[in-house]
Scaffold this motif. Structure first.
Motif, PDB file in Angstrom:
ATOM      1  N   ASN A  36       0.875  -1.171   0.000  1.00 36.67           N
ATOM      2  CA  ASN A  36       0.000   0.000   0.000  1.00 36.67           C
ATOM      3  C   ASN A  36       0.914   1.224   0.000  1.00 36.67           C
ATOM      4  O   ASN A  36       1.441   1.625   1.038  1.00 36.67           O
ATOM      5  N   LEU A  37       1.148   1.763  -1.181  1.00 37.15           N
ATOM      6  CA  LEU A  37       2.220   2.716  -1.418  1.00 37.15           C
ATOM      7  C   LEU A  37       1.682   4.135  -1.592  1.00 37.15           C
ATOM      8  O   LEU A  37       0.804   4.381  -2.422  1.00 37.15           O
ATOM      9  N   THR A  38       2.229   5.062  -0.826  1.00 35.02           N
ATOM     10  CA  THR A  38       1.945   6.482  -0.974  1.00 35.02           C
ATOM     11  C   THR A  38       3.226   7.169  -1.432  1.00 35.02           C
ATOM     12  O   THR A  38       4.268   7.029  -0.786  1.00 35.02           O
ATOM     13  N   VAL A  39       3.162   7.890  -2.548  1.00 37.03           N
ATOM     14  CA  VAL A  39       4.326   8.606  -3.085  1.00 37.03           C
ATOM     15  C   VAL A  39       4.075  10.094  -2.910  1.00 37.03           C
ATOM     16  O   VAL A  39       3.125  10.643  -3.478  1.00 37.03           O
ATOM     17  N   LEU A  40       4.922  10.742  -2.115  1.00 34.33           N
ATOM     18  CA  LEU A  40       4.757  12.152  -1.798  1.00 34.33           C
ATOM     19  C   LEU A  40       5.814  12.989  -2.505  1.00 34.33           C
ATOM     20  O   LEU A  40       7.005  12.687  -2.432  1.00 34.33           O
ATOM     21  N   ASN A  41       5.363  14.042  -3.214  1.00 36.39           N
ATOM     22  CA  ASN A  41       6.259  14.979  -3.869  1.00 36.39           C
ATOM     23  C   ASN A  41       5.768  16.402  -3.654  1.00 36.39           C
ATOM     24  O   ASN A  41       4.600  16.632  -3.316  1.00 36.39           O
ATOM     25  N   LEU A  42       6.652  17.349  -3.884  1.00 43.85           N
ATOM     26  CA  LEU A  42       6.296  18.760  -3.750  1.00 43.85           C
ATOM     27  C   LEU A  42       5.190  19.145  -4.723  1.00 43.85           C
ATOM     28  O   LEU A  42       5.090  18.561  -5.810  1.00 43.85           O
ATOM     29  N   PRO A  43       4.353  20.118  -4.384  1.00 48.21           N
ATOM     30  CA  PRO A  43       3.365  20.626  -5.346  1.00 48.21           C
ATOM     31  C   PRO A  43       4.066  21.088  -6.618  1.00 48.21           C
ATOM     32  O   PRO A  43       5.124  21.714  -6.579  1.00 48.21           O
ATOM     33  N   GLY A  44       3.472  20.733  -7.743  1.00 46.37           N
ATOM     34  CA  GLY A  44       4.055  21.108  -9.019  1.00 46.37           C
ATOM     35  C   GLY A  44       4.947  20.055  -9.620  1.00 46.37           C
ATOM     36  O   GLY A  44       5.249  20.090 -10.818  1.00 46.37           O
ATOM     37  N   GLU A  45       5.404  19.099  -8.801  1.00 46.91           N
ATOM     38  CA  GLU A  45       6.196  18.006  -9.337  1.00 46.91           C
ATOM     39  C   GLU A  45       5.269  17.056 -10.109  1.00 46.91           C
ATOM     40  O   GLU A  45       4.086  16.922  -9.781  1.00 46.91           O
ATOM     41  N   PRO A  46       5.800  16.387 -11.151  1.00 50.14           N
ATOM     42  CA  PRO A  46       4.949  15.465 -11.918  1.00 50.14           C
ATOM     43  C   PRO A  46       4.463  14.304 -11.066  1.00 50.14           C
ATOM     44  O   PRO A  46       5.216  13.750 -10.267  1.00 50.14           O
ATOM     45  N   HIS A  47       3.202  13.972 -11.207  1.00 52.83           N
ATOM     46  CA  HIS A  47       2.595  12.863 -10.481  1.00 52.83           C
ATOM     47  C   HIS A  47       2.027  11.868 -11.482  1.00 52.83           C
ATOM     48  O   HIS A  47       1.373  12.241 -12.436  1.00 52.83           O
ATOM     49  N   ASP A  48       2.315  10.604 -11.241  1.00 59.18           N
ATOM     50  CA  ASP A  48       1.884   9.559 -12.156  1.00 59.18           C
ATOM     51  C   ASP A  48       0.647   8.869 -11.580  1.00 59.18           C
ATOM     52  O   ASP A  48       0.695   7.755 -11.088  1.00 59.18           O
TER      53      ASP A  48
END
Length: 214
Positions: free
Chosen positions: A60-72
């Motif tokens: 159960n994977l959550t991938v966190l990135n900064l706002p504006g970064e590409p999200h898949d």
């Protein structure tokens, strides 16, 4: 292609087999160290969904990135994936111990100076009882971001010369290099006092440090 940047592209291509080997080796270490059974709640700070393709244990994977970064968001995966926005140094989305494992690969050196790194370390330790935080070592001959030999040992005027040259063609990439603050084994131990600091080697040379709390 501009000859000034041909070296960067060529170096990156030459390092692909080594990078693939290290990624596979690191994933196997992660699976073993964390004793993954399947279904664990894992948050990846600053990662990508693609990175997890070779981790065959379903998570159960959550991938966190900064706002504006590409999200898949649409990628098909054998994991149950959620992509979210947030700052790894101050995560407001989740309460203490919201996950089983925190994972971060080559991110802590990019968040800013020592205070920002301490903030990220506190978030890592807050979010889960187990964690895996990797960062490159300055001792590996080819620097992981610039692909320059022994980059961290250049005199500051020499590094500034290269930065000015790179900035004209690759401003965002150069800003990333300028904002990179590498950590030593001692600094990793201070940030993660309850963890074991593993030293990762390639052809007998120190390549990275990994703070592991299993």
């Amino acid at each position: 292609m501009d000859l000034k940047y041909a070296r960067l592209h060529a170096s990156k291509r030459l390092l692909v087999p080594f990078s693939s080997y290290m990624r596979s080796h690191r994933n196997n270490l992660f699976i073993s160290a964390m004793r993954l059974q399947g279904g664990e709640r894992v948050i990846d700070l600053g990662g990508t969904v693609e990175f997890w393709d070779s981790v065959l244990v379903p998570l159960n994977l959550t991938v966190l990135n900064l706002p504006g970064e590409p999200h898949d968001y649409s990628k098909s995966s054998h994991h149950n994936v959620s992509c979210v926005e947030g700052d790894a140094c101050k995560i407001t989305n989740y309460s203490d111990q919201s996950f089983d494992i925190v994972f971060s690969n080559s991110v802590i050196e990019h968040v800013g100076g020592p205070e920002k790194q301490r903030m990220m370390a506190r978030e890592v330790r807050r979010l889960a009882p187990r964690y895996w935080v990797q960062t490159p070592s300055i001792w590996f001959p080819i620097e992981a971001h610039t692909y320059m030999p022994f980059w961290w040992f250049y005199p500051e005027p020499v590094k500034a010369y290269f930065m000015r040259s790179w900035f004209r063609k690759l401003p965002e990439w150069t800003e990333m290099i300028q904002g990179t603050s590498v950590l030593s084994h001692r600094e990793m131990r201070e940030l993660f006092p309850e963890a074991k600091i593993m030293t990762e080697h390639l052809i007998g040379i120190t390549k990275s440090y990994i703070a592991v709390r299993a």
